[in-house]
Write a protein that holds these residues in place. Structure first.
Motif, PDB file in Angstrom:
ATOM      1  N   SER A   1       0.625  -1.193  -0.039  1.00 61.87           N
ATOM      2  CA  SER A   1       0.093  -0.020  -0.093  1.00 61.87           C
ATOM      3  C   SER A   1       0.779   1.095  -0.168  1.00 61.87           C
ATOM      4  O   SER A   1       0.613   2.221  -0.633  1.00 61.87           O
ATOM      5  CB  SER A   1      -0.959   0.021   1.192  1.00 61.87           C
ATOM      6  OG  SER A   1      -1.652   1.190   1.108  1.00 61.87           O
ATOM      7  N   GLU A   2       1.835   1.256   0.761  1.00 57.25           N
ATOM      8  CA  GLU A   2       2.585   2.519   1.017  1.00 57.25           C
ATOM      9  C   GLU A   2       3.397   2.706  -0.279  1.00 57.25           C
ATOM     10  O   GLU A   2       3.633   3.833  -0.919  1.00 57.25           O
ATOM     11  CB  GLU A   2       3.913   2.337   1.841  1.00 57.25           C
ATOM     12  CG  GLU A   2       4.652   3.466   2.286  1.00 57.25           C
ATOM     13  CD  GLU A   2       5.990   3.369   3.255  1.00 57.25           C
ATOM     14  OE1 GLU A   2       6.754   4.267   3.195  1.00 57.25           O
ATOM     15  OE2 GLU A   2       5.794   2.331   4.320  1.00 57.25           O
TER      16      GLU A   2
ATOM     17  N   LYS B   1       1.096   3.956  -3.110  1.00 57.85           N
ATOM     18  CA  LYS B   1       0.663   5.425  -2.590  1.00 57.85           C
ATOM     19  C   LYS B   1       1.789   6.634  -3.277  1.00 57.85           C
ATOM     20  O   LYS B   1       1.572   7.585  -3.645  1.00 57.85           O
ATOM     21  CB  LYS B   1       0.285   5.685  -1.384  1.00 57.85           C
ATOM     22  CG  LYS B   1      -1.152   4.865  -1.004  1.00 57.85           C
ATOM     23  CD  LYS B   1      -1.277   4.885   0.354  1.00 57.85           C
ATOM     24  CE  LYS B   1      -2.460   4.078   0.782  1.00 57.85           C
ATOM     25  NZ  LYS B   1      -3.080   4.091   2.297  1.00 57.85           N
ATOM     26  N   GLU B   2       2.737   5.990  -2.995  1.00 59.10           N
ATOM     27  CA  GLU B   2       4.140   6.847  -3.231  1.00 59.10           C
ATOM     28  C   GLU B   2       4.275   7.129  -4.723  1.00 59.10           C
ATOM     29  O   GLU B   2       4.576   8.221  -5.186  1.00 59.10           O
ATOM     30  CB  GLU B   2       5.359   6.493  -2.614  1.00 59.10           C
ATOM     31  CG  GLU B   2       6.347   7.406  -2.971  1.00 59.10           C
ATOM     32  CD  GLU B   2       7.715   6.949  -2.103  1.00 59.10           C
ATOM     33  OE1 GLU B   2       8.985   7.419  -2.929  1.00 59.10           O
ATOM     34  OE2 GLU B   2       7.782   6.127  -1.424  1.00 59.10           O
TER      35      GLU B   2
ATOM     36  N   LEU C   1       2.109   6.715  -7.150  1.00 57.95           N
ATOM     37  CA  LEU C   1       0.882   7.256  -7.514  1.00 57.95           C
ATOM     38  C   LEU C   1       1.109   8.618  -7.331  1.00 57.95           C
ATOM     39  O   LEU C   1       0.753   9.555  -8.487  1.00 57.95           O
ATOM     40  CB  LEU C   1      -0.374   7.065  -6.734  1.00 57.95           C
ATOM     41  CG  LEU C   1      -1.588   7.795  -7.125  1.00 57.95           C
ATOM     42  CD1 LEU C   1      -1.977   7.271  -8.518  1.00 57.95           C
ATOM     43  CD2 LEU C   1      -2.761   7.510  -6.183  1.00 57.95           C
ATOM     44  N   TRP C   2       1.738   9.384  -6.322  1.00 52.28           N
ATOM     45  CA  TRP C   2       2.025  10.790  -6.305  1.00 52.28           C
ATOM     46  C   TRP C   2       2.960  11.380  -7.507  1.00 52.28           C
ATOM     47  O   TRP C   2       3.041  12.421  -7.585  1.00 52.28           O
ATOM     48  CB  TRP C   2       2.565  10.895  -4.675  1.00 52.28           C
ATOM     49  CG  TRP C   2       1.642  11.585  -3.805  1.00 52.28           C
ATOM     50  CD1 TRP C   2       0.426  11.787  -4.144  1.00 52.28           C
ATOM     51  CD2 TRP C   2       1.806  11.602  -2.264  1.00 52.28           C
ATOM     52  NE1 TRP C   2      -0.217  12.188  -3.029  1.00 52.28           N
ATOM     53  CE2 TRP C   2       0.724  12.420  -1.866  1.00 52.28           C
ATOM     54  CE3 TRP C   2       3.002  11.592  -1.772  1.00 52.28           C
ATOM     55  CZ2 TRP C   2       0.712  12.447  -0.507  1.00 52.28           C
ATOM     56  CZ3 TRP C   2       2.842  11.776  -0.202  1.00 52.28           C
ATOM     57  CH2 TRP C   2       1.657  12.166   0.197  1.00 52.28           C
TER      58      TRP C   2
ATOM     59  N   SER D   1       2.806   3.559 -11.824  1.00 56.03           N
ATOM     60  CA  SER D   1       1.900   2.653 -11.238  1.00 56.03           C
ATOM     61  C   SER D   1       2.774   1.535 -10.737  1.00 56.03           C
ATOM     62  O   SER D   1       3.721   1.347 -11.463  1.00 56.03           O
ATOM     63  CB  SER D   1       0.833   2.003 -12.340  1.00 56.03           C
ATOM     64  OG  SER D   1       1.607   1.329 -13.144  1.00 56.03           O
TER      65      SER D   1
END
Length: 303
Positions: free
Chosen positions: A128-129, A132-133, A135-136, A140
């Motif tokens: 998950s981490e 998310k990073e 994505l920022w 992908s």
């Protein structure tokens, strides 16, 4: 058709986000080397992406006449982030008792497997981490996994022991997904065998099954441009075996039948009807002895 597929591959690759350049130099360190009964195991650490080191195993068959065919093996997810590339040496509950490292090297094939992001020796951060990073930063997680797979191919074909005209890819579950995605994008892969994760995206949505897949799986804007069958068409006319379970919640049967119908037509257009094969067994998310026989027979035939 080849020009159309080339443009579609470019479009598909761009959807994976802002990935590192494919031209960057790869460096490799051999950590150890030891000889087992069926193979010589090289433990490697590669710089594939310029972001974090990538631990890998290369298994070279003993007493082989080099160069040999090779399998780019993609390990599974299974919510066990500790296994990673160890799957080719020690297996996992979802596959048959003889690990694929031994099974394939006994047949004279080399096997190469890396730890994917968040797995094995790369499991310091959660899935998950990482997602998310990335994505920022416009990436992908699936894209970065596939990027590492494509760069793994670059390294693999650089080895003199490997016949670069006979490279296949194989995996179960997440490894299945990574295998058909990578083969769709990289034509250097000549044969694909995927087990228990050829999933029709739209059918998964229809069945409200998205949470059955790991977060790594999801790519922004994908369904506005591609179906699962669209991606797998890019593998044609290369040989492709897909094995699934009728009780597997990750691969709804109605979606499998839809993919099968479309790919049969696609391979017919290429006049390669025998090169696509889907078999569905009355099981869940697991490799059976019959599935193992199908995989080995397919690889022997086409690779």
């Amino acid at each position: 058709m080849n020009e159309y597929n080339r443009k579609r591959r470019e479009q598909l690759y761009q959807l994976l986000g802002k990935l590192p350049p494919l031209e960057r130099k790869i460096s490799v360190q051999c950590v150890s080397k030891k000889t087992d009964k069926w193979f010589t195991l090289e433990k490697l650490v590669l710089d594939l992406n310029g972001i974090e080191p990538v631990p890998a195993y290369l298994l070279l068959p003993n007493h082989a006449d080099f160069p040999v065919p090779a399998i780019l093996y993609h390990h599974a997810h299974g919510l066990d982030y500790s296994i990673g590339k160890e799957e080719i040496l020690s297996g996992r509950p979802a596959i048959q008792s003889v690990p694929y490292g031994e099974e394939l090297t006994r047949r004279g094939m080399a096997v190469f497997c890396i730890d994917m992001w968040a797995f094995g020796e790369r499991s310091g951060r959660t899935e998950s981490e990482i997602f998310k990073e990335m994505l920022w930063y416009g990436k992908s997680m699936l894209g970065m996994m596939i990027y590492d797979s494509i760069r793994s191919l670059d390294y693999l074909i650089s080895r003199p022991e490997i016949d670069d005209a006979r490279i296949g890819t194989l995996g179960i579950s997440m490894g299945s997904t990574l295998s058909w995605w990578t083969a769709a994008l990289d034509t250097r892969i000549k044969v694909v065998a995927d087990i228990c994760c050829l999933t029709d995206f739209h059918e998964l949505v229809k069945e409200q099954g998205l949470d059955r897949q790991g977060i790594f799986y999801f790519v922004y804007d994908l369904l506005n441009h591609f179906t699962t069958a669209d991606i797998n068409r890019l593998i044609a006319p290369r040989p492709h075996l897909s094995l699934a379970g009728s009780k597997d919640k990750l691969t709804p049967v109605e979606g499998l039948m839809k993919i099968d119908e479309e790919l049969k037509e696609c391979y017919k257009e290429w006049n390669q009807q025998g090169a696509w094969k889907l078999k569905v067994f009355d099981v869940g998310h697991v490799e059976t002895p019959e599935m193992r026989k199908e995989v080995l027979h397919f690889l022997d035939k086409w690779l």
